[in-house]
Design a protein around this motif. Structure first.
Motif, short mmCIF file in Angstrom:
data_model
loop_
_atom_site.label_atom_id
_atom_site.label_comp_id
_atom_site.label_asym_id
_atom_site.label_seq_id
_atom_site.Cartn_x
_atom_site.Cartn_y
_atom_site.Cartn_z
N LEU A 15 72.89 -20.05 -65.58
CA LEU A 15 72.46 -18.60 -65.30
C LEU A 15 71.31 -18.10 -66.05
N ALA A 16 71.07 -18.41 -67.24
CA ALA A 16 69.86 -18.12 -67.96
C ALA A 16 68.85 -18.54 -67.51
N ALA A 17 68.80 -19.73 -67.25
CA ALA A 17 67.52 -20.39 -66.71
C ALA A 17 67.26 -20.02 -65.26
N LEU A 18 68.21 -19.63 -64.24
CA LEU A 18 67.90 -18.93 -63.09
C LEU A 18 67.28 -17.76 -63.08
N GLU A 19 68.00 -16.86 -64.04
CA GLU A 19 67.45 -15.58 -64.27
C GLU A 19 65.92 -15.65 -64.63
N ALA A 20 65.58 -16.41 -65.77
CA ALA A 20 64.35 -16.63 -66.09
C ALA A 20 63.35 -17.21 -65.12
N ARG A 21 64.02 -18.04 -64.25
CA ARG A 21 63.08 -18.64 -63.13
C ARG A 21 62.79 -17.37 -62.12
N ALA A 22 63.69 -16.30 -61.91
CA ALA A 22 63.53 -15.56 -60.90
C ALA A 22 62.74 -14.12 -61.59
N GLY A 23 62.45 -14.33 -62.87
CA GLY A 23 61.74 -13.28 -63.63
C GLY A 23 62.68 -12.05 -63.98
N ARG A 24 63.81 -12.21 -64.14
CA ARG A 24 64.77 -11.21 -64.17
C ARG A 24 65.56 -11.73 -65.82
#
Length: 61
Positions: free
Chosen positions: A47-56
């Motif tokens: 989840l942290a990786a996905l949020e970082a990828r989305a800029g969130r």
């Protein structure tokens, strides 16, 4: 023999089985806890990786 003596004799004969059953149960429950904790950590990292990828990222406090 008295009923109480019969109970203790029966208990003594089956003590190994009871101890083994409790040990197997404890190992199983412990394994499930380890599996759940590892899965939780894996999902949080994903989840942290996905949020970082989305800029969130996490909001500043």
């Amino acid at each position: 023999m008295s009923p109480l003596a019969d109970l203790f004799t029966l208990t003594a004969r089956h003590a190994g089985f009871v101890v083994a059953a409790y040990a197997l149960t404890a190992l199983t429950v412990g394994g499930l806890v380890v599996h759940l904790v590892a899965g939780h950590r894996r999902l949080r990292a994903r989840l942290a990786a996905l949020e970082a990828r989305a800029g969130r990222g996490k909001p500043a406090s």
